[in-house]
Scaffold this active site. Structure first.
Site, PDB file in Angstrom:
ATOM      1  N   CYS A 181       0.993  -0.907   0.606  1.00 26.86           N
ATOM      2  CA  CYS A 181      -0.025  -0.560  -0.115  1.00 26.86           C
ATOM      3  C   CYS A 181       0.731   1.350   0.504  1.00 26.86           C
ATOM      4  CB  CYS A 181      -0.918   0.316   0.856  1.00 26.86           C
ATOM      5  SG  CYS A 181       0.276  -0.055   3.234  1.00 26.86           S
ATOM      6  N   ASP A 195      21.336  31.030 -27.387  1.00 25.82           N
ATOM      7  CA  ASP A 195      22.538  31.310 -27.245  1.00 25.82           C
ATOM      8  C   ASP A 195      23.600  31.831 -29.366  1.00 25.82           C
ATOM      9  OD1 ASP A 195      25.688  31.219 -26.722  1.00 25.82           O
ATOM     10  OD2 ASP A 195      25.798  29.576 -26.392  1.00 25.82           O
ATOM     11  N   CYS A 249       3.388   2.258   2.551  1.00 23.63           N
ATOM     12  CA  CYS A 249       4.894   0.991   2.400  1.00 23.63           C
ATOM     13  C   CYS A 249       5.881   1.787   2.222  1.00 23.63           C
ATOM     14  CB  CYS A 249       4.821  -0.791   1.953  1.00 23.63           C
ATOM     15  SG  CYS A 249       3.736  -1.560   2.523  1.00 23.63           S
TER      16      CYS A 249
END
Length: 824
Positions: free
Chosen positions: A104, A509, A107
């Site tokens: 679940c 750039d 955990c």
């Protein structure tokens, strides 16, 4: 049989005389073994007792690790063992793990908090649906095996993640989902066959005994549907209630449970109505919607196994004159492998011998193969074309570029964008309101003396299930993200696709971004009697003795035999050709070497090299970086969408001005240091601009960090790509436009889905509460609503790819026999 107690940790039954009770004042904290007690003490000492409050299933009984188990785990510390699932990242190492024993959400909560509290652990996250974990740790502070042992000591298991194992797990889950769907479908058909004749009085003179027999048969049919097909809804609902996070599974489970329980009660003890057909139909349609959505995600390649399949498991390694087929994970840097036509590269490497075309669609999204020859770098996942290649291994396993893409996709999937979190919150609020309204509806109709109060309440629960609302956002984001990845734009953050739609300024750039980032020979001006072919051969003969970037321009030209070559650093080169002195270099160096005055040109656009033979200037060679083929079209398309374009470069201002004029950029700034670029972006942000920064070098990192969205070129450094929000895998600038368009289209689709889902629920709720919608019709309406949302989102993925991005032109030969490199 003696009375037993449940173990406080794993809930296993244990006799009181065998139980371990550390504290007599807390007899409820009894443990079945010392392993459970040790795990509890670890959880308690770290202040994680909330695990026992929020878990929705018993924890796994911890197994004591044997010495053999520990030695097996310790083997994973070896660098060879880690090559397949560990990759270096900033500050440490990253491992992909498969966790077992998770029952679940509690955990996961326990594992993440326990692991992150250990020394040396930088981050630890677990994906509940795949049970895959991403562990980042400092190898200087702790060993990987220590962390894996810590997971085992909590009662879970941890093993290296491999795509083939995940694929097997996925197939098993898919097979189970199909079986659940079939059981629900068969149950729906059978229950409707039993119910329809009674509903529509198709059978006359039905006796009570005959009706009761139909009910018993319906109970027999519906029971496996509820206990097996609907089981995921019940388990998810229990989890949601325990964790106080309401999702659509809560009203679904309540509706199914109430309808089945009430129908079973009527069957056993008598009554007016049963709802077995509604239970089966509701379970079937809801399961069908989820199955279609899951299959759509699987076909789109959401799992890492879809890309992982591009990596072959074997390769042909060359050992002297002999060849041997070995497992791909056994290859090491420096090995030589042979790649036959039609084979897929298993490693990143550099071509030692051979010439062929490679299909790099898995990496760049570019569907046309690219030509490669000796000296070119190639990547795992590329498919060899017509010629055999001999390749030297550079990177293997988790260090390949393809593995890096897989890790990025995993990270994107684990991150939830703001709009998805908002949809979850709306769904949670909607569920909580429905759970309040439903009993009020029943109470109101009961007070009114209605016989069908339960029917109406059941319809309210079913018809207002926010399935479509929960699917509206993630399905659309998944479709768009994977469509862009296939074309060559890789989002690397969960928010990337969401933020791109707000962009109104793109900052580029110059070198390596708008330009190719390497020098090219633009023109040769003959000033003497020698032909252009002779001039280029002499220049190549001189430059082959230099490591300067300018020398790379002449690498593809066959050099003339030039002897006694001397390299004058920063000036040029001298030598002897056919007994005559030859000189190549800048104007001042030529003038000092030949006592000849060189008149500088007025049309200089880059670097001018001069070539003199026997004291006479014979040629002017014009060299410069070249603008990418699709840069101008990209700039014009962005401007057509009212997006401002800016170029910030550290290069000299005259070159910046020339490139900006050639591309038609709105604003250009040259000579800008990284700090200047960041200040410029900050000034734009203060004006309310939403900025995308596109760069490729480490010097672009500060400005990329100051943008709303940062995009790195595919040729950028690893660190630049790691920090970026998106990567142009093939270096195609026109994908920036496609990504922005996809973001805006995704937002439109999500808005449509949200409006449909909310509108449907708000319209259906009063109709159901008024008793105008029977339970079976409510099940169909809810399922169709979810299906509309899923299909609308999948349309987004198809439309994003209907106009394929045109690839850069293939290399062309100039009139002087030189090959012009394609855009990277």
């Amino acid at each position: 049989m003696a009375e037993t107690l449940p173990c406080f940790h794993c809930s296993e039954p244990v006799r009181p005389d065998q139980a371990i009770v550390p504290d007599p004042d807390q007899p409820e904290r009894a443990f079945c073994c010392h392993g459970c007690r040790a795990v509890f003490e670890t959880i308690h000492n770290e202040g994680l007792d909330s695990f026992y409050q929020f878990r929705t299933a018993p924890a796994v009984t911890p197994r004591t690790l044997s010495q053999a188990d520990i030695e097996r785990i310790r083997e994973l510390d070896h660098p060879v063992a880690q090559e397949a699932f560990v990759a270096p990242v900033k500050g440490g190492q990253e491992a992909q793990l498969l966790i077992g024993g998770i029952t679940c959400a509690a955990c996961i909560w326990l594992l993440e908090r326990h692991l992150t509290a250990l020394p040396g652990v930088l981050s630890f996250t677990v994906n509940h649906s795949t049970q895959r974990a991403r562990l980042v740790w400092s190898s200087e502070e702790t060993r990987l095996s220590d962390l894996l042992i810590a997971i085992h000591e909590l009662g879970y298991t941890a093993s290296p993640y491999h795509a083939d194992e995940a694929e097997l797990t996925l197939k098993a889950e898919n097979r189970t989902a199909i079986i659940r769907l079939l059981v629900a479908g068969i149950g729906t058909m059978q229950s409707m066959m039993l119910a329809v004749p009674l509903y529509f009085e198709m059978i006359g003179d039905v006796t009570p005994e005959f009706t009761q027999m139909f009910r018993w048969f319906s109970l027999l049919v519906a029971t496996p549907v509820v206990l097996y097909s609907a089981r995921p809804f019940f388990s998810n609902a229990i989890r949601d209630v325990r964790t106080r996070h309401l999702t659509m599974d809560v009203p679904v489970a309540i509706a199914i449970g109430l309808a089945y329980t009430a129908s079973a009660w009527v069957t056993f003890f008598g009554g007016d109505e049963v709802y077995f057909e509604s239970v089966c139909m509701f379970t079937f349609f809801l399961s069908l919607g989820r199955f279609i959505e899951a299959r759509a995600r699987y076909r789109a390649g959401l799992t890492g196994a879809a890309l992982g399949s591009y990596q072959p498991r074997v390769a042909t390694v060359l050992r002297g004159e002999e060849s041997e087929v070995v497992a791909a994970h056994q290859l090491r840097a420096g090995d030589r492998i042979r790649v036959k036509p039609g084979e897929t590269l298993a490693v990143d490497g550099v071509i030692l011998a051979g010439h062929s075309t490679l299909n790099e669609a898995a990496l760049t999204g570019e569907y046309l193969p690219e030509s490669h020859s000796a000296g070119d770098e190639v990547f795992a996942g590329s498919i060899n074309g017509e010629g055999p290649l001999e390749v030297e291994v550079l990177r293997t396993g988790s260090r390949t570029r393809l593995s890096g893409i897989l890790r990025i996709l995993d990270r994107v999937q684990s991150e939830k964008p703001r709009i998805a979190r908002m949809a979850d919150r709306i769904a949670g609020v909607f569920v909580s309101r429905v759970l309040i309204i439903a009993p009020l509806v029943w109470f109101g109709w009961w007070l009114a003396g209605a016989d069908n109060a339960f029917d109406i309440t059941l319809s309210v629960l079913v018809v207002t299930c926010p399935c479509a609302l929960s699917l509206a956002t993630p399905t659309a984001l998944t479709s768009a993200t994977l469509a862009l990845r296939r074309m060559g734009f890789l989002p690397t953050r969960g928010h990337t696709l969401e933020t791109l739609g707000d962009i109104d300024t793109v900052v580029f750039d110059k070198t390596g971004t708008l330009t190719e980032g390497r020098l090219h020979l633009l023109d040769v001006l003959q000033l003497g009697d020698l032909s252009s072919g002779q001039l280029l051969a002499i220049a190549a003969g001189l430059e082959q003795h230099s490591e300067h970037p300018i020398a790379e321009v002449f690498r593809t030209t066959r050099p003339a035999p030039v002897a006694d070559v001397k390299n004058h650093l920063g000036q040029g080169l001298t030598g002897t050709w056919s007994g005559k002195p030859v000189v190549i270099g800048h104007r001042a160096f030529i003038e000092s070497s030949t006592d000849t005055r060189v008149i500088p040109p007025d049309d200089s656009q880059g670097i001018d090299l001069w070539l003199a033979v026997d004291g006479i200037v014979q040629a002017r060679l014009m060299i410069d970086d070249r603008v990418r083929d699709d840069a101008a079209d990209t700039i014009r398309t962005l401007q057509a969408r009212d997006i401002r374009t800016i170029m910030l470069s550290g290069d000299r201002s005259n070159h910046v001005t020339r490139v900006a004029r050639e591309l038609g950029i709105d604003e250009a700034v040259g000579g800008a240091a990284p700090e200047d670029k960041l200040k410029h972006l900050q000034a734009l942000s203060e004006q309310g601009r939403k900025i995308m920064m596109v760069g490729d070098g480490l010097n672009d990192l500060p400005s990329m960090a100051g943008a709303s969205v940062s995009v790195a070129m595919g040729s950028a450094t690893d660190l630049t790509q790691l920090k970026a929000d998106g990567i142009l895998l093939g270096g195609q600038l026109n994908l920036l436009v496609r990504a922005i368009d996809a973001s805006r289209e995704t937002r439109r689709i999500i808005r449509q889905n949200m409006m449909w889902a909310l509108g449907y629920n708000l319209l259906a709720l009063p109709l159901a509460a008024a008793g105008l919608v029977p339970p079976w019709l409510a099940a169909i309406g809810m399922s169709l609503s979810s299906l509309v949302v899923v299909l609308n989102a999948l349309r987004l993925g198809r439309e994003t790819q209907t106009r394929p991005v045109q690839p850069p032109e293939k290399p062309k030969m100039t009139s002087r026999g030189q090959k012009e490199a394609p855009t990277s």
